[in-house]
Scaffold this motif. Sequence first.
Motif, PDB file in Angstrom:
ATOM      1  N   GLY A   1     -33.725  46.413  36.862  1.00 25.48           N
ATOM      2  CA  GLY A   1     -33.323  45.325  35.976  1.00 25.48           C
ATOM      3  C   GLY A   1     -32.387  45.749  34.866  1.00 25.48           C
ATOM      4  N   PHE A   2     -32.485  45.028  33.750  1.00 20.84           N
ATOM      5  CA  PHE A   2     -31.569  45.228  32.620  1.00 20.84           C
ATOM      6  C   PHE A   2     -31.669  46.638  32.066  1.00 20.84           C
ATOM      7  CE2 PHE A   2     -30.153  45.134  28.265  1.00 20.84           C
ATOM      8  CZ  PHE A   2     -29.080  44.256  28.261  1.00 20.84           C
ATOM      9  N   LEU A   3     -32.888  47.148  31.906  1.00 24.68           N
ATOM     10  CA  LEU A   3     -33.079  48.468  31.302  1.00 24.68           C
ATOM     11  C   LEU A   3     -32.399  49.550  32.124  1.00 24.68           C
ATOM     12  CD1 LEU A   3     -34.333  50.282  29.163  1.00 24.68           C
ATOM     13  CD2 LEU A   3     -36.428  50.338  30.531  1.00 24.68           C
ATOM     14  N   GLY A   4     -32.588  49.523  33.436  1.00 21.90           N
ATOM     15  CA  GLY A   4     -31.971  50.532  34.279  1.00 21.90           C
ATOM     16  C   GLY A   4     -30.460  50.417  34.310  1.00 21.90           C
ATOM     17  N   GLY A   5     -29.951  49.188  34.431  1.00 20.92           N
ATOM     18  CA  GLY A   5     -28.503  48.988  34.444  1.00 20.92           C
ATOM     19  C   GLY A   5     -27.866  49.432  33.147  1.00 20.92           C
ATOM     20  N   PHE A   6     -28.486  49.073  32.037  1.00 18.36           N
ATOM     21  CA  PHE A   6     -27.934  49.439  30.731  1.00 18.36           C
ATOM     22  C   PHE A   6     -27.955  50.959  30.550  1.00 18.36           C
ATOM     23  CE2 PHE A   6     -28.348  50.332  26.184  1.00 18.36           C
ATOM     24  CZ  PHE A   6     -27.248  49.643  25.686  1.00 18.36           C
ATOM     25  N   THR A   7     -29.042  51.610  30.948  1.00 15.78           N
ATOM     26  CA  THR A   7     -29.165  53.055  30.765  1.00 15.78           C
ATOM     27  C   THR A   7     -28.131  53.805  31.594  1.00 15.78           C
ATOM     28  OG1 THR A   7     -31.535  52.839  30.324  1.00 15.78           O
ATOM     29  CG2 THR A   7     -30.732  55.015  30.949  1.00 15.78           C
ATOM     30  N   VAL A   8     -28.030  53.483  32.873  1.00 14.36           N
ATOM     31  CA  VAL A   8     -27.086  54.186  33.750  1.00 14.36           C
ATOM     32  C   VAL A   8     -25.651  53.971  33.270  1.00 14.36           C
ATOM     33  CG1 VAL A   8     -26.121  54.277  36.084  1.00 14.36           C
ATOM     34  CG2 VAL A   8     -28.601  54.155  35.763  1.00 14.36           C
ATOM     35  N   CYS A   9     -25.295  52.709  32.990  1.00 16.96           N
ATOM     36  CA  CYS A   9     -23.921  52.411  32.568  1.00 16.96           C
ATOM     37  C   CYS A   9     -23.606  53.022  31.208  1.00 16.96           C
ATOM     38  CB  CYS A   9     -23.694  50.892  32.530  1.00 16.96           C
ATOM     39  SG  CYS A   9     -23.618  50.119  34.154  1.00 16.96           S
ATOM     40  N   THR A  10     -24.563  53.044  30.313  1.00  9.06           N
ATOM     41  CA  THR A  10     -24.331  53.605  28.981  1.00  9.06           C
ATOM     42  C   THR A  10     -24.141  55.115  29.044  1.00  9.06           C
ATOM     43  OG1 THR A  10     -25.550  51.849  27.847  1.00  9.06           O
ATOM     44  CG2 THR A  10     -25.297  53.930  26.673  1.00  9.06           C
ATOM     45  N   ILE A  11     -25.020  55.805  29.747  1.00 10.19           N
ATOM     46  CA  ILE A  11     -24.939  57.272  29.809  1.00 10.19           C
ATOM     47  C   ILE A  11     -23.640  57.713  30.476  1.00 10.19           C
ATOM     48  CG2 ILE A  11     -25.946  59.339  30.834  1.00 10.19           C
ATOM     49  CD1 ILE A  11     -27.434  58.327  28.368  1.00 10.19           C
ATOM     50  N   PHE A  12     -23.307  57.132  31.614  1.00 10.37           N
ATOM     51  CA  PHE A  12     -22.066  57.528  32.280  1.00 10.37           C
ATOM     52  C   PHE A  12     -20.844  57.008  31.531  1.00 10.37           C
ATOM     53  CE2 PHE A  12     -24.999  58.146  35.862  1.00 10.37           C
ATOM     54  CZ  PHE A  12     -24.598  59.406  36.269  1.00 10.37           C
ATOM     55  N   GLY A  13     -20.966  55.854  30.892  1.00  8.74           N
ATOM     56  CA  GLY A  13     -19.868  55.348  30.076  1.00  8.74           C
ATOM     57  C   GLY A  13     -19.572  56.251  28.895  1.00  8.74           C
ATOM     58  N   LEU A  14     -20.615  56.731  28.230  1.00  7.11           N
ATOM     59  CA  LEU A  14     -20.426  57.643  27.097  1.00  7.11           C
ATOM     60  C   LEU A  14     -19.836  58.979  27.549  1.00  7.11           C
ATOM     61  CD1 LEU A  14     -23.731  56.991  25.106  1.00  7.11           C
ATOM     62  CD2 LEU A  14     -21.418  56.357  24.401  1.00  7.11           C
ATOM     63  N   LEU A  15     -20.276  59.467  28.717  1.00  8.30           N
ATOM     64  CA  LEU A  15     -19.741  60.725  29.240  1.00  8.30           C
ATOM     65  C   LEU A  15     -18.244  60.606  29.516  1.00  8.30           C
ATOM     66  CD1 LEU A  15     -20.100  63.592  30.425  1.00  8.30           C
ATOM     67  CD2 LEU A  15     -20.658  62.486  32.615  1.00  8.30           C
ATOM     68  N   LEU A  16     -17.841  59.564  30.223  1.00 11.48           N
ATOM     69  CA  LEU A  16     -16.426  59.376  30.544  1.00 11.48           C
ATOM     70  C   LEU A  16     -15.605  59.093  29.288  1.00 11.48           C
ATOM     71  CD1 LEU A  16     -16.801  57.258  33.797  1.00 11.48           C
ATOM     72  CD2 LEU A  16     -16.108  59.655  33.632  1.00 11.48           C
ATOM     73  N   ASP A  17     -16.191  58.367  28.360  1.00  9.88           N
ATOM     74  CA  ASP A  17     -15.497  58.088  27.105  1.00  9.88           C
ATOM     75  C   ASP A  17     -15.180  59.383  26.357  1.00  9.88           C
ATOM     76  OD1 ASP A  17     -14.863  55.869  24.924  1.00  9.88           O
ATOM     77  OD2 ASP A  17     -15.958  57.471  23.904  1.00  9.88           O
ATOM     78  N   LYS A  18     -16.134  60.282  26.315  1.00 14.12           N
ATOM     79  CA  LYS A  18     -15.909  61.562  25.633  1.00 14.12           C
ATOM     80  C   LYS A  18     -14.845  62.382  26.361  1.00 14.12           C
ATOM     81  CE  LYS A  18     -17.520  63.177  22.537  1.00 14.12           C
ATOM     82  NZ  LYS A  18     -17.024  63.303  21.144  1.00 14.12           N
TER      83      LYS A  18
END
Length: 436
Positions: free
Chosen positions: A43-60
């Motif tokens: 659900g929302f928690l898993g989608g948000f966690t995966v997208c946030t962690i990989f989004g922050l990695l690529l952003d950096k």
Amino acid sequence: MGNTLEKNGLWDRVCFGFIPAKYFALFLLITVAGVLCNASPKGFLGGFTVCTIFGLLLDKLGEVTPVVNTYLGGGSFVAIFGAAVIMYLGVFPEDTTKLISDFIKGMDYIGWIVGALICGSILTMDRKLLIKAGALYFIPILGGIAAAFGLTALAGQLMGYGWREAILFVSLPIMGGGTSAGAVPTAQTYAAAMARDNDYYLSLIMPAVVIGNALAIVMAGVMNSIGKKFPNTTGNGALMKGGALTKEEVKEQRPVDLAAMGRGFVITGIFYTVGILISKLVPGIHYYAWTIVACAACKISGIFPEALQEDVAQWYRFAMKIGIPAVLFGIGFVYTDLGVVIANLTPAYFLLVLTTLVGAVAGTWLIGGLIGFYPVECAITAGLCMANMGGSGDIATLGAAGRMELMPFAQISSRIGGAIIIVLASVLSAVLGAGL
């Protein structure tokens, strides 16, 4: 002394967005393990966690990559296109792919972010400048459309593609506001007026829409670099000269208040509800546009209490700080189809798409500058946000430009500007489309 050095060491000083590196490394390892072992939360928690962690990695990675961080939008650019590469190569297992798709599409996480940006941006604008800008904003939009159509028609004729075909099948769909509110009704309009069926025209125009969206993101990063190099061309997030339009008014902000933030979240949902209700009465215009109208009316009339405006502003600041990495990664993963881009990326076709984007930027830059807008901000909102793929494209484009606070004007371009394009499609397909 040792403790002081430890506290001020690299692991403490470097952050991946809002997460210190010393914690992020562990979070990343656990997230990767969850993806590989199909152990991510649902659900929302898993989608948000995966997208946030990989989004922050690529952003950096984007922030520290030369050229990319200077000219192409840096972290936002890499978050979007890095996610698109991950999807294209099939790196994630099927369950994670479905988790992210459900999070972005089924749960409308993009709408969650867009709502915060629309309501928060408008309700923190200067009231007088909001009125002034609203009256003038459609002038550069029309100028950008005219320049995009004209330049692409000229290029199409010179290259042997045909000037009519260049307008109808390249520049018009690119400027049309995305897929569901742009390409789909455009194809239906073409089918009603021209020689082939809806599916044929949709397959013909979708490559232009997808490649145009990708180029809009790239060019937004370039526009940000131009603004840095030529400071007189930009308001650094303010659209109109003479005031801080779309920048939060310079005033002391209240300390973070969880109850106020909660009220702001609910108020955003209330404005969305108003927008949806009006769209049921006037179905031809997307509810995002009516949400903008409702927020603007409350701001201009002064009927919305200042205390509640600050509540919405708190929610807006939270969404800007915490919510953006996940949505950028999700947009790249779900909406940026590299397969379509690669399959249609011939030099001639790419040039036609590029001329549309250049025309949109040049027309809005020149006209916007003449009537009191900052050229960079006007080109991004009235130009590039006409040429991207609607709500997801607006976030990606503004992210690459580093100007998320311009979301209300980006949405006006995508929604109301997109409606103008549909009207033009009905007229031009009848006038130019015979036999096509």
